[in-house]
Scaffold this active site. Structure first.
Site, mmCIF file in Angstrom:
data_model
loop_
_atom_site.group_PDB
_atom_site.id
_atom_site.type_symbol
_atom_site.label_atom_id
_atom_site.label_comp_id
_atom_site.label_asym_id
_atom_site.label_seq_id
_atom_site.Cartn_x
_atom_site.Cartn_y
_atom_site.Cartn_z
ATOM 1 N N ASN A 1 0.863 -1.185 0.000
ATOM 2 C CA ASN A 1 0.000 0.000 0.000
ATOM 3 C C ASN A 1 0.900 1.235 0.000
ATOM 4 O OD1 ASN A 1 -1.836 2.030 0.519
ATOM 5 N ND2 ASN A 1 -2.284 1.375 2.622
ATOM 6 N N GLU B 1 -5.328 -5.003 10.812
ATOM 7 C CA GLU B 1 -4.276 -4.012 11.033
ATOM 8 C C GLU B 1 -4.523 -3.287 12.357
ATOM 9 O OE1 GLU B 1 -2.308 -2.639 7.163
ATOM 10 O OE2 GLU B 1 -4.215 -1.600 7.264
ATOM 11 N N GLU C 1 -6.666 4.729 8.021
ATOM 12 C CA GLU C 1 -6.444 6.156 7.715
ATOM 13 C C GLU C 1 -7.687 6.778 7.082
ATOM 14 O OE1 GLU C 1 -2.784 5.538 5.583
ATOM 15 O OE2 GLU C 1 -1.844 4.953 7.473
ATOM 16 N N HIS D 1 -9.574 1.301 5.164
ATOM 17 C CA HIS D 1 -8.267 1.421 5.814
ATOM 18 C C HIS D 1 -8.389 2.376 7.010
ATOM 19 C CE1 HIS D 1 -4.105 2.552 6.527
ATOM 20 N NE2 HIS D 1 -3.774 1.422 5.926
ATOM 21 N N SER E 1 3.513 -2.251 10.344
ATOM 22 C CA SER E 1 4.969 -2.282 10.522
ATOM 23 C C SER E 1 5.617 -3.600 10.083
ATOM 24 C CB SER E 1 5.341 -1.946 11.968
ATOM 25 O OG SER E 1 4.928 -0.625 12.277
ATOM 26 N N LYS F 1 0.036 4.294 -0.340
ATOM 27 C CA LYS F 1 -0.599 5.493 0.242
ATOM 28 C C LYS F 1 -0.363 6.695 -0.690
ATOM 29 C CE LYS F 1 -0.113 3.278 4.681
ATOM 30 N NZ LYS F 1 0.053 3.363 6.116
ATOM 31 N N GLY G 1 2.606 2.110 10.768
ATOM 32 C CA GLY G 1 3.564 3.199 10.590
ATOM 33 C C GLY G 1 4.321 3.570 11.850
HETATM 34 P P1 PGA Z 1 2.913 0.223 7.637
HETATM 35 O O1 PGA Z 1 1.457 0.449 7.016
HETATM 36 O O2 PGA Z 1 3.455 -1.059 7.048
HETATM 37 O O3 PGA Z 1 3.722 1.429 7.217
HETATM 38 O O4 PGA Z 1 2.761 0.108 9.103
HETATM 39 C C1 PGA Z 1 0.549 -0.598 6.868
HETATM 40 C C2 PGA Z 1 -0.754 -0.115 6.288
HETATM 41 O O5 PGA Z 1 -1.174 0.990 6.604
HETATM 42 O O6 PGA Z 1 -1.405 -0.812 5.486
#
Ligand code: PGA
Length: 250
Positions: free
Chosen positions: A8, A169, A98, A96, A214, A10, A175
């Site tokens: 992803n 997640e 976010e 997601h 992560s 983003k 992140g």
């Molecule tokens: P990350 O993001 O691997 O940077 O933690 C995962 C995601 O948001 O799908």
């Protein structure tokens, strides 16, 4: 079941950067191991250019990060499921964390997208996961159950054959560099599997459950073998071909 490794991106990468990244990645992981599938989720502006690089490559798929659940219309700034399909996407993320946090997406709105996307023939990756506060309060099961039941309301076993994935997640692991422990992942994935079987009988056994939060070349080898982990959703580490290729080939 093949392991699905999804990247992803983003809101990262111009077209040129996207093409350079995916070209380098394809070279590093080809030929793809039999038991792996790779899904690239670039920003909308790079979907076509990334598709041009991967469309003839066995085991590579393209997906959107989001779409709006209507055929078309006066929805400034949004894009439709047909538009994703038109540029080569077979998948889309929905819900997601976010999107839930910054764009105030509710479980009800997310459900509209799931139903609409499935009807359009997109494969849907429904993202769910608890916040740190909810984990500390012992509410993981309740949160996951609510997000699954509401997100998948009205979805039938016939709708999902090979078309639905769940991404677990934990919001506190996205992140942050703080990955969930093996026990936490195992527990959440088995809860999700049980709920999916309750909802869809035997078909619930074939729904891929991805872990996200992560994921890195350092921790992938402990995450992938956990039972009911059928792949990973990778953010930060998917932006760099050196790192993402190690995750894909782990
Ligand atoms: P990350 O993001 O691997 O940077 O933690 C995962 C995601 O948001 O799908």
């Amino acid at each position: 079941m093949k392991k699905l490794i999804a990247g992803n991106w983003k809101m990262h990468k111009t077209q040129k950067e996207a093409v350079e990244t995916v070209t380098a990645l394809v070279e590093m992981v080809s030929p793809l191991p039999e038991d792996r599938e790779v899904l690239i989720l670039p920003p909308y502006t790079s979907l076509s250019s990334v598709w041009n690089v991967i469309k003839d490559k066995q085991g590579f798929f393209l997906g959107g990060q989001n779409f709006y659940p209507a055929e078309n219309g006066a929805f400034t700034g949004e894009i439709s499921a047909d538009m994703l399909l038109d540029v080569g996407c077979s998948f889309s993320l929905v819900g997601h964390s976010e999107r839930r946090k910054y764009f105030k997406e509710t479980d009800e709105f997310i459900n509209q997208k799931v139903l609409f996307g499935l009807r359009k023939g997109l494969k849907i990756i429904l993202c769910i996961g608890e916040e740190l506060k909810e984990r500390k309060e012992g509410k993981v099961f309740d949160v996951l159950k609510t997000q699954l039941l509401k997100g998948l309301k009205g979805v039938s076993s016939e709708d999902i054959e090979n078309k639905l994935c769940i991404a677990y997640e934990p919001v506190w692991a996205i992140g942050t560099g703080e990955v969930a422990t093996e026990d936490q992942i195992q527990e959440a994935h088995s809860l999700i599997r049980d709920l999916l079987i309750e909802m869809f009988d035997d078909k619930g056994k074939n729904i891929k459950i991805l872990y996200g939060g992560s994921v890195s070349p350092e921790n992938i080898k402990t995450i992938l073998p956990i039972s009911n982990v059928n792949g990973v959703l990778v953010g930060g580490a998917s932006l760099e071909p050196e790192k993402f290729s190690k995750i894909i080939l782990a």
